[in-house]
Design an enzyme around this catalytic site. Sequence first.
Site, mmCIF file in Angstrom:
data_model
loop_
_atom_site.group_PDB
_atom_site.id
_atom_site.type_symbol
_atom_site.label_atom_id
_atom_site.label_comp_id
_atom_site.label_asym_id
_atom_site.label_seq_id
_atom_site.Cartn_x
_atom_site.Cartn_y
_atom_site.Cartn_z
ATOM 1 N N CYS A 2 -3.717 4.205 2.281
ATOM 2 C CA CYS A 2 -3.422 2.859 2.765
ATOM 3 C C CYS A 2 -4.303 1.817 2.108
ATOM 4 O O CYS A 2 -5.281 2.145 1.442
ATOM 5 C CB CYS A 2 -3.655 2.796 4.265
ATOM 6 S SG CYS A 2 -2.807 4.089 5.153
ATOM 7 N N ASN A 102 -8.157 3.195 6.276
ATOM 8 C CA ASN A 102 -7.656 3.930 5.112
ATOM 9 C C ASN A 102 -8.409 5.242 5.043
ATOM 10 O O ASN A 102 -9.641 5.259 5.031
ATOM 11 C CB ASN A 102 -7.898 3.112 3.824
ATOM 12 C CG ASN A 102 -7.644 3.916 2.555
ATOM 13 O OD1 ASN A 102 -8.291 3.684 1.538
ATOM 14 N ND2 ASN A 102 -6.741 4.857 2.585
ATOM 15 N N GLY A 103 -7.655 6.340 5.006
ATOM 16 C CA GLY A 103 -8.293 7.649 4.921
ATOM 17 C C GLY A 103 -7.668 8.597 5.900
ATOM 18 O O GLY A 103 -6.562 8.363 6.398
ATOM 19 N N TYR A 259 -4.177 7.972 -10.090
ATOM 20 C CA TYR A 259 -2.870 7.466 -9.664
ATOM 21 C C TYR A 259 -2.913 6.281 -8.699
ATOM 22 O O TYR A 259 -2.226 5.288 -8.889
ATOM 23 C CB TYR A 259 -2.081 8.621 -9.023
ATOM 24 C CG TYR A 259 -0.845 8.198 -8.263
ATOM 25 C CD1 TYR A 259 0.283 7.712 -8.924
ATOM 26 C CD2 TYR A 259 -0.803 8.287 -6.862
ATOM 27 C CE1 TYR A 259 1.424 7.312 -8.210
ATOM 28 C CE2 TYR A 259 0.335 7.898 -6.156
ATOM 29 C CZ TYR A 259 1.439 7.414 -6.831
ATOM 30 O OH TYR A 259 2.551 7.027 -6.130
ATOM 31 N N THR A 305 2.491 4.524 -13.793
ATOM 32 C CA THR A 305 1.047 4.715 -13.833
ATOM 33 C C THR A 305 0.565 5.381 -15.123
ATOM 34 O O THR A 305 -0.570 5.167 -15.541
ATOM 35 C CB THR A 305 0.599 5.510 -12.580
ATOM 36 O OG1 THR A 305 1.024 4.776 -11.440
ATOM 37 C CG2 THR A 305 -0.901 5.688 -12.507
HETATM 38 O O1 LIG Z 1 5.198 15.433 -9.279
HETATM 39 P P1 LIG Z 1 5.561 14.398 -8.261
HETATM 40 O O2 LIG Z 1 5.543 14.955 -6.886
HETATM 41 O O3 LIG Z 1 6.834 13.686 -8.600
HETATM 42 O O4 LIG Z 1 4.390 13.316 -8.236
HETATM 43 C C1 LIG Z 1 3.802 12.740 -9.372
HETATM 44 C C2 LIG Z 1 4.541 11.508 -9.825
HETATM 45 O O5 LIG Z 1 4.574 10.520 -8.772
HETATM 46 C C3 LIG Z 1 3.868 9.366 -9.160
HETATM 47 O O6 LIG Z 1 4.764 8.351 -9.584
HETATM 48 P P2 LIG Z 1 5.324 7.220 -8.616
HETATM 49 O O7 LIG Z 1 6.780 7.086 -8.796
HETATM 50 O O8 LIG Z 1 4.873 7.452 -7.209
HETATM 51 O O9 LIG Z 1 4.579 5.856 -9.036
HETATM 52 P P3 LIG Z 1 4.286 5.085 -10.414
HETATM 53 O O10 LIG Z 1 5.454 4.175 -10.676
HETATM 54 O O11 LIG Z 1 3.041 4.310 -10.107
HETATM 55 O O12 LIG Z 1 4.077 6.047 -11.522
HETATM 56 C C4 LIG Z 1 2.995 9.803 -10.322
HETATM 57 O O13 LIG Z 1 2.720 8.712 -11.185
HETATM 58 C C5 LIG Z 1 3.837 10.840 -10.989
HETATM 59 O O14 LIG Z 1 4.807 10.234 -11.821
HETATM 60 N N1 LIG Z 2 -3.216 6.813 3.772
HETATM 61 C C1 LIG Z 2 -3.998 6.423 4.741
HETATM 62 O O1 LIG Z 2 -5.074 5.890 4.518
HETATM 63 C C2 LIG Z 2 -3.483 6.700 6.136
HETATM 64 C C3 LIG Z 2 -4.329 6.242 7.291
HETATM 65 C C4 LIG Z 2 -4.017 7.020 8.560
HETATM 66 N N2 LIG Z 2 -4.474 8.394 8.437
HETATM 67 C C5 LIG Z 2 -2.532 6.964 8.857
HETATM 68 O O2 LIG Z 2 -1.839 7.933 8.652
HETATM 69 O O3 LIG Z 2 -2.060 5.917 9.245
HETATM 70 MG MG LIG Z 3 4.686 8.040 -11.817
#
Ligand SMILES: O=P(O)(O)OC[C@H]1O[C@H](OP(=O)(O)OP(=O)(O)O)[C@H](O)[C@@H]1O
Ligand SMILES: NC(=O)CC[C@H](N)C(=O)O
Ligand SMILES: [Mg+2]
Length: 506
Positions: A2, A102-103, A259, A305
């Site tokens: 989060c 967050n966490g 990521y 990413t």
């Molecule tokens: O193997 P998976 O379970 O698919 O997870 C990994 C993928 O998910 C994320 O992308 P995402 O679409 O969440 O975001 P991004 O646009 O920031 O790359 C990450 O960058 C990888 O591409």
């Molecule tokens: N990703 C997070 O930081 C989640 C915060 C909290 N554990 C929730 O599930 O709302």
């Molecule tokens: Mg991706």
Amino acid sequence: MCGVVGIVGFSPVNQSIYDALTVLQHRGQDAAGIVTIDENDYFRLRKANGLVQDVFQAQHMQRLQGNIGIGHVRYPTAGSSSVSEAQPFYVNSPYGITLAHNGNLTNTNELRDNMLKQARRHINTTSDSEVLLNILASELDKFTTDRLTPENIFSAIEHVHQTIKGAYACVAMVIGHGLIAFRDPNGIRPLVIGKRVLSNQKTEYMVASESVALDTLDFEFLRDVEPGEAIYITQDGQLYTKQCATHAKYCPCIFEYVYFARPDSLMNGISVYQSRILMGQKLGQKIAKEWQDLDIDVVIPIPETSCDAALEIARILNKPYRQGFVKNRYVGRTFIMPGQTMRQRSVRRKLNANRIEFEGKNVLLVDDSIVRGTTSQQILEMVRSVGAKKIYLASAAPEIRYPNVYGIDMPVANELIAYNRNVQQIAQAIGADKLIFQDLNDLIAAVREGNPELTEFECSVFDGRYITGDISESYLTNLQNSRSDTSKGALQNKDAENLEIYNVDQ
Ligand SMILES: O=P(O)(O)OC[C@H]1O[C@H](OP(=O)(O)OP(=O)(O)O)[C@H](O)[C@@H]1O
Ligand SMILES: NC(=O)CC[C@H](N)C(=O)O
Ligand SMILES: [Mg+2]
């Protein structure tokens, strides 16, 4: 993962918190919330499922009055994704407190039981964050004075640190007092503080998960909140800080750099962007060494990413870098979506291949990480269908084989594509002709280079070592039973929505 934000200002903060949440949106797409304290010392709260732009309409913004407030964007890692677990959470005693977290806590069940037995506090959701808020409230309740001093607040946080385990970066507000922010003693989750000096010389303060939120609002980056440290900013703008943990040390989550975080953020003294460039450099060198006789025509990132790392790999290999995929700007991040069906459906809607970059070529695709393999499986299929000859795949992170318990929703090992598979078997499962992963040492070196003073990182998804020392096999089995994709689906279908007691729909 989060995102949290808190501002103590001298004019209305609603728009600033909204703006901050929009630049933290990549950390949580499921729900958003803002709470402010108005001039009569009432909390004003709006939270709902959805993206920031959908949750807050003009009528909500008008109601969010006051010069102090906190906000949250949620990516659920505990409990359900129901609106009743959207944040910030509220508790009315003592004083009236709201909190955003967050966490992920790792001793939630035990804490929940203790809250009921010892403090007679009922927690109405399955969220670990509501438990955390009640622990804080219960500690603040131990002082019998009308007004808490900064020392009282810091002493309460000391006890919170002694009681709860896991990862937490939090912002909270106490009516009649001000804003509190604190970070777990290992600094697993990020938190930064900044200030803005007004023309009348008054200073406004802001805390946020990532420095990009400070940049956007013209706050000057001051520093990271230290692991274990607490910050208290009174409603009239006085800043107090104190280290509240006895064994605090930096052990930040390395996956933030791989990521989660935005590349333009500075986190624990390290530029996220620079760390990704270095990940590309190290992986590029490994590819050059191990795949000497491979005939690569072009390097293509799987957006978004991985783009920074891929560009550097192309430079090292001296191959063209091409945008072979078009990313639909209206589909968010797929990995942080709550269910596997939704994740699967979204990859195809999110990315489409540009045939011209693939037809008849040997392509090296680059992703930042391969977790469940959802993205790579579908992308490789698509790339084959548009005529790629050979498909090589490189991951800027090592194989992910272990569950995460600190705020990344990968609770079950057997949902991970690398679980019980070697590299060749993973390649086969994904459909790649060849596959290569970054070495963990290289990943750590890439991140550390930005701040050599950091010696330890939270790398449990890669090495199965859990820094808080409380993660047993039975803990992981329970987690698997409660949070696997199948059990989450069942919970959603049951009655998670009915847990709601505060009606936030309007
Ligand atoms: O193997 P998976 O379970 O698919 O997870 C990994 C993928 O998910 C994320 O992308 P995402 O679409 O969440 O975001 P991004 O646009 O920031 O790359 C990450 O960058 C990888 O591409
Ligand atoms: N990703 C997070 O930081 C989640 C915060 C909290 N554990 C929730 O599930 O709302
Ligand atoms: Mg991706």
